[in-house]
Design a protein around this motif. Structure first.
Motif, PDB file in Angstrom:
ATOM      1  N   PHE A   1      57.223 -27.284  -9.271  1.00 48.77           N
ATOM      2  CA  PHE A   1      57.468 -28.170  -8.003  1.00 48.77           C
ATOM      3  C   PHE A   1      56.263 -27.680  -7.114  1.00 48.77           C
ATOM      4  N   ARG A   2      55.893 -28.863  -6.146  1.00 47.22           N
ATOM      5  CA  ARG A   2      54.933 -28.676  -5.253  1.00 47.22           C
ATOM      6  C   ARG A   2      55.645 -29.065  -3.856  1.00 47.22           C
ATOM      7  N   THR A   3      55.361 -28.359  -2.753  1.00 45.59           N
ATOM      8  CA  THR A   3      55.810 -28.928  -1.554  1.00 45.59           C
ATOM      9  C   THR A   3      54.694 -28.491  -0.404  1.00 45.59           C
ATOM     10  N   ASP A   4      54.912 -28.958   0.723  1.00 48.25           N
ATOM     11  CA  ASP A   4      53.902 -28.730   1.863  1.00 48.25           C
ATOM     12  C   ASP A   4      54.087 -26.946   2.364  1.00 48.25           C
ATOM     13  N   ARG A   5      53.129 -26.472   2.191  1.00 48.96           N
ATOM     14  CA  ARG A   5      53.137 -24.943   2.652  1.00 48.96           C
ATOM     15  C   ARG A   5      53.457 -24.727   4.165  1.00 48.96           C
ATOM     16  N   ASP A   6      53.133 -25.638   4.859  1.00 48.76           N
ATOM     17  CA  ASP A   6      53.293 -25.537   6.291  1.00 48.76           C
ATOM     18  C   ASP A   6      54.811 -25.772   6.681  1.00 48.76           C
ATOM     19  N   GLU A   7      55.526 -26.857   6.169  1.00 48.21           N
ATOM     20  CA  GLU A   7      56.820 -27.048   6.471  1.00 48.21           C
ATOM     21  C   GLU A   7      57.522 -25.966   6.091  1.00 48.21           C
ATOM     22  N   LEU A   8      57.388 -25.390   4.693  1.00 44.64           N
ATOM     23  CA  LEU A   8      58.222 -24.041   4.249  1.00 44.64           C
ATOM     24  C   LEU A   8      57.644 -22.780   5.284  1.00 44.64           C
ATOM     25  N   THR A   9      56.553 -22.627   5.804  1.00 49.74           N
ATOM     26  CA  THR A   9      56.300 -21.501   6.508  1.00 49.74           C
ATOM     27  C   THR A   9      56.823 -21.595   7.793  1.00 49.74           C
ATOM     28  N   VAL A  10      57.207 -22.913   8.515  1.00 48.13           N
ATOM     29  CA  VAL A  10      57.926 -22.838   9.613  1.00 48.13           C
ATOM     30  C   VAL A  10      59.390 -22.413   9.618  1.00 48.13           C
ATOM     31  N   TRP A  11      59.955 -22.670   8.370  1.00 51.37           N
ATOM     32  CA  TRP A  11      61.237 -22.455   8.078  1.00 51.37           C
ATOM     33  C   TRP A  11      61.329 -20.707   7.796  1.00 51.37           C
ATOM     34  N   LEU A  12      60.376 -20.435   7.245  1.00 51.71           N
ATOM     35  CA  LEU A  12      60.229 -18.836   6.882  1.00 51.71           C
ATOM     36  C   LEU A  12      60.228 -18.007   8.290  1.00 51.71           C
ATOM     37  N   LEU A  13      59.274 -18.689   9.017  1.00 43.73           N
ATOM     38  CA  LEU A  13      59.173 -17.981  10.507  1.00 43.73           C
ATOM     39  C   LEU A  13      60.543 -17.979  11.102  1.00 43.73           C
ATOM     40  N   ARG A  14      61.404 -18.939  10.940  1.00 45.71           N
ATOM     41  CA  ARG A  14      62.602 -19.017  11.655  1.00 45.71           C
ATOM     42  C   ARG A  14      63.529 -17.948  11.176  1.00 45.71           C
ATOM     43  N   THR A  15      63.446 -17.498   9.782  1.00 45.04           N
ATOM     44  CA  THR A  15      64.044 -16.588   9.157  1.00 45.04           C
ATOM     45  C   THR A  15      63.740 -15.047   9.641  1.00 45.04           C
ATOM     46  N   LEU A  16      62.479 -15.333   9.724  1.00 45.25           N
ATOM     47  CA  LEU A  16      61.892 -13.700  10.143  1.00 45.25           C
ATOM     48  C   LEU A  16      62.410 -13.558  11.729  1.00 45.25           C
ATOM     49  N   ALA A  17      62.432 -14.671  12.595  1.00 47.12           N
ATOM     50  CA  ALA A  17      62.960 -14.338  13.912  1.00 47.12           C
ATOM     51  C   ALA A  17      64.262 -13.856  13.825  1.00 47.12           C
ATOM     52  N   LEU A  18      65.096 -14.359  13.052  1.00 47.27           N
ATOM     53  CA  LEU A  18      66.355 -14.043  12.976  1.00 47.27           C
ATOM     54  C   LEU A  18      66.554 -12.422  12.366  1.00 47.27           C
ATOM     55  N   VAL A  19      66.011 -12.169  11.437  1.00 43.65           N
ATOM     56  CA  VAL A  19      65.972 -10.872  10.873  1.00 43.65           C
ATOM     57  C   VAL A  19      64.322 -10.628  10.549  1.00 43.65           C
ATOM     58  N   PRO A  20      63.655  -9.745  11.260  1.00 43.93           N
ATOM     59  CA  PRO A  20      62.554  -9.377  10.943  1.00 43.93           C
ATOM     60  C   PRO A  20      62.089  -8.759   9.546  1.00 43.93           C
ATOM     61  N   ARG A  21      60.862  -8.885   9.118  1.00 43.96           N
ATOM     62  CA  ARG A  21      60.704  -8.143   7.915  1.00 43.96           C
ATOM     63  C   ARG A  21      60.722  -6.405   8.277  1.00 43.96           C
ATOM     64  N   ASP A  22      61.083  -5.909   7.152  1.00 42.11           N
ATOM     65  CA  ASP A  22      61.597  -4.423   7.337  1.00 42.11           C
ATOM     66  C   ASP A  22      62.590  -4.063   8.253  1.00 42.11           C
ATOM     67  N   GLN A  23      63.337  -5.078   8.618  1.00 37.13           N
ATOM     68  CA  GLN A  23      64.586  -4.555   9.360  1.00 37.13           C
ATOM     69  C   GLN A  23      65.830  -5.233   8.498  1.00 37.13           C
ATOM     70  N   GLU A  24      65.708  -5.575   7.381  1.00 33.76           N
ATOM     71  CA  GLU A  24      66.696  -6.147   6.668  1.00 33.76           C
ATOM     72  C   GLU A  24      67.910  -5.187   6.398  1.00 33.76           C
ATOM     73  N   ALA A  25      67.548  -3.811   6.334  1.00 32.90           N
ATOM     74  CA  ALA A  25      68.552  -2.948   5.881  1.00 32.90           C
ATOM     75  C   ALA A  25      69.514  -2.723   7.229  1.00 32.90           C
ATOM     76  N   CYS A  26      69.141  -3.231   8.355  1.00 32.64           N
ATOM     77  CA  CYS A  26      70.081  -3.017   9.475  1.00 32.64           C
ATOM     78  C   CYS A  26      71.060  -4.170   9.315  1.00 32.64           C
ATOM     79  N   HIS A  27      70.818  -5.060   8.724  1.00 34.83           N
ATOM     80  CA  HIS A  27      71.963  -6.233   8.424  1.00 34.83           C
ATOM     81  C   HIS A  27      72.753  -6.178   7.082  1.00 34.83           C
TER      82      HIS A  27
END
Length: 134
Positions: free
Chosen positions: A95-121
Motif C-alpha cells: 500500500f502507498r499513502t501520504d506520509r504527511d497525513e499519517l505523520t499528523v495522526w502519529l503526532l496526535r498519538t505522541l501528544a496523548l502518550v509520549p514516546r518512552d512514556q508508554e510503560a506509565c499507561h
C-alpha cells in the motif's frame, strides 16, 4: 482513543492501483501498538493488523520492519509517500499513502502518550500490587 481514516492505494503485481480506506487506531490502554483495519476487498485473509507504534514512527523516516509488516518512505508526485507492506503465510499486499497525513495522526498519538512514556499507561504496577495483595 485516536482514530483516523486514511486512503491507501493498493499496488498489486499487475501495476493497477486500487484505493481503499483504512482505519488507524491508537489507544492509550495499549500504548505500544497501532491497529490498522482494512476492508475485506484488499484480498488479504487478515483485515486487522496490530503492530508496534514505534515501527510506524520509524517507517516515516526510513525503511524499517522485518516479517509481517515493513514500512518505508518514498518520493511521490505531490510530496512524500509512505509504503506499507503486509504479509502473512498465505498473502501479501503493498500500500502507498501520504506520509504527511499519517505523520499528523502519529503526532496526535505522541501528544496523548509520549514516546518512552508508554510503560506509565500499561498498568503493570497496579497489576503487581493486586497480585502481591492476594
Amino acid at each position: 482513543m485516536i482514530t483516523r481514516r486514511i486512503s491507501l492505494r493498493q499496488i498489486p503485481d499487475d501495476s493497477a492501483v486500487h484505493t481503499v480506506t483504512a482505519t488507524f487506531v491508537y489507544s492509550p490502554l495499549r500504548p505500544l501498538e497501532v491497529r490498522l483495519s482494512l476492508p475485506g476487498s484488499v484480498g488479504l485473509a487478515r483485515t486487522d493488523w496490530v503492530f508496534a507504534r514505534d515501527l510506524l514512527l520509524s517507517g516515516v523516516r526510513g525503511p524499517t520492519g522485518v516479517g509481517a509488516v515493513s514500512i518505508w518512505p518514498g518520493p511521490g508526485e505531490s510530496g512524500t509517500h509512505l509504503y506499507i507492506a503486509l504479509s502473512d503465510r498465505d498473502d501479501c499486499a503493498l500500500f502507498r499513502t501520504d506520509r504527511d497525513e499519517l505523520t499528523v495522526w502519529l503526532l496526535r498519538t505522541l501528544a496523548l502518550v509520549p514516546r518512552d512514556q508508554e510503560a506509565c499507561h500499561l498498568g503493570v504496577d497496579e497489576l503487581i500490587d493486586r497480585l502481591l495483595a492476594r
